[in-house]
Design an enzyme around this catalytic site. Structure first.
Site, short mmCIF file in Angstrom:
data_model
loop_
_atom_site.label_atom_id
_atom_site.label_comp_id
_atom_site.label_asym_id
_atom_site.label_seq_id
_atom_site.Cartn_x
_atom_site.Cartn_y
_atom_site.Cartn_z
N CYS A 74 0.82 -0.96 0.15
CA CYS A 74 0.02 -0.05 -0.10
C CYS A 74 0.93 1.34 -0.14
O CYS A 74 0.25 2.45 -0.27
CB CYS A 74 -1.09 0.09 1.14
SG CYS A 74 -0.09 -0.55 2.78
N TYR A 75 2.23 1.08 0.30
CA TYR A 75 3.13 2.28 0.18
C TYR A 75 4.33 1.94 -0.53
O TYR A 75 5.29 1.61 0.05
CB TYR A 75 3.39 2.76 1.58
CG TYR A 75 2.37 3.41 2.32
CD1 TYR A 75 1.91 4.48 2.35
CD2 TYR A 75 1.57 2.56 3.27
CE1 TYR A 75 0.84 4.97 3.01
CE2 TYR A 75 0.67 3.10 4.01
CZ TYR A 75 0.13 4.30 4.01
OH TYR A 75 -0.89 4.85 4.65
#
Length: 399
Positions: A140-141
């Site tokens: 997600c990052y």
């Protein structure tokens, strides 16, 4: 008759409140007497400006595209390391933080430490600050690094949060050894050649409310040129410290943890400082209004420099100090004269805090109140005080 905060705020709103600084109130009470002054004056303003090492700020920088997870990674602001152990876009910066490559050579006369306090000053002044950050990358990052310029106006949040400010009295630092000492109290020359102190004395906020009758959690204050609040008692808060008969502590005693919106502040009142041989810190401006709710509160604000005693502490041995290191007690009136007499010797004194800036803060807060730009707040909870069972002489010994 006692006054309430609401009654005083109503007078501020109507432009009818009578405000005096902690310097002015002494003369007013001498001329009018205690009872009349308590009826006439509604607020006494205080101020202090000096190095406050336990200071810092936290920021939310917003998300990069693609997103980078700062939490668990590394980050620097103008090469000064920031703490990343919160969430994806949050950073915390301490005033004492210095670059990893900082030349901490205390024998070098040209040494200059650029640290966290300087970064905070630069941000408040509207300057761009270089952010270099890296993360380990997640689904997600996915981004793993960024090198960019940030500006306070672009940050989602920028908050000054200082765990220990506005010390209620403090040491007078001296050095009895044969070598020069480089300390957070400045350079201490050998064989009692100088004495350094750091307090506004009769203008200092907590010395005008020694038992914390009006100052508590939620008290609105002047902070760094803007509006802030007392968030908690500060670290090393010690209401059990030795006190004079007038209630004023003769040792370092109570402290405040304070918080405020950094975007409202002014770099005149948040200044990065380099202490030769010690490191970086930051000078902070704080002003606290004391509502004159009764004669007792007023009487505490009438304290003068001649009635405030500070401990002369030898920094050359066994520091952190114990009572054995206290060589004498000296009044702030003597300290501000520029020299003190000790053991038959005259010692030159110097203040690390600025009294003229403290006067300016108290005067500015007075203007804000008179112009209806600032209102008092009722504390939502008291700070731990001298009668609180959670504090004891054990704490005094520990500190």
């Amino acid at each position: 008759m006692d006054k309430t905060i609401d009654e005083i705020n109503a007078k501020i709103k109507q432009g009818k409140a009578v405000i005096a600084t902690a310097e002015e109130i002494i003369k007013i009470a001498q001329e009018k007497g205690l009872s009349q002054t308590a009826r006439d004056v509604d607020v006494v303003t205080t101020g202090t400006f000096g190095p406050m090492c336990s200071s810092g700020a936290y920021f939310n920088i917003g998300h990069t595209k693609p997103r980078l997870k700062l939490g668990g990674g590394k980050a620097t602001l103008n090469d000064v390391p920031a703490y990343t152990g919160f969430a994806a876009a949050d950073l915390m910066l301490g005033a004492n933080a210095i670059p990893d490559n900082d030349p901490r050579n205390r024998s070098y006369p040209g040494e200059f430490n650029y640290g966290g306090g300087h970064v905070i000053e630069d941000l408040v002044a509207g300057k761009d600050v270089r952010l270099i950050a890296s993360g380990y990358g997640t689904d997600c990052y996915p981004r793993t690094s960024v090198d960019t310029l940030i500006n306070i106006n672009d940050l989602n949040e920028a908050v000054l949060f200082n765990p220990r400010n506005a010390y209620q009295n403090y040491n007078v630092a001296v050095n009895t050894s044969d070598k020069t000492l480089y300390t957070y109290m400045g350079i201490l020359k050998p064989r009692l050649a100088n004495a350094n102190y750091c307090s506004a004395g009769q203008l200092s906020p907590l010395l005008n409310d020694p038992y914390l009758k009006t100052i508590g959690i939620g008290t609105r204050i002047f902070l760094g040129g803007g509006i802030g609040y007392v968030a908690w008692n500060g670290t090393q808060h010690n209401p059990m410290a030795l006190r004079s008969e007038n209630g004023v502590p003769k040792r370092g005693a109570c402290t405040l943890a304070v918080i405020g919106d950094l975007k409202q502040m002014n770099s005149r009142w948040l200044r990065g400082i380099s202490m030769l041989g010690y490191g970086a810190t930051m000078a902070v401006g704080i002003g606290v209004p004391i509502p004159v709710i009764n004669e007792e509160v007023l009487e505490y604000t009438l304290v003068s420099d001649s009635a405030i005693m500070a401990p002369v502490v030898d920094y050359s041995s066994a520091y952190p100090n114990r009572e054995a290191n206290v060589l004498a007690e000296i009044s702030y009136a003597e300290l501000k004269s520029g020299k003190i007499d000790f053991n038959g010797k005259q010692i030159v004194t110097a203040a690390l805090s600025s009294y003229s800036r403290a006067v300016e803060i108290a005067s500015t807060l007075k203007e804000w109140l008179m112009e209806g730009k600032f209102f008092l707040t009722e504390p939502v909870a008291p700070l731990p005080g001298i009668n609180d069972n959670t504090f004891s002489n054990v704490l005094t010994e520990r500190n």
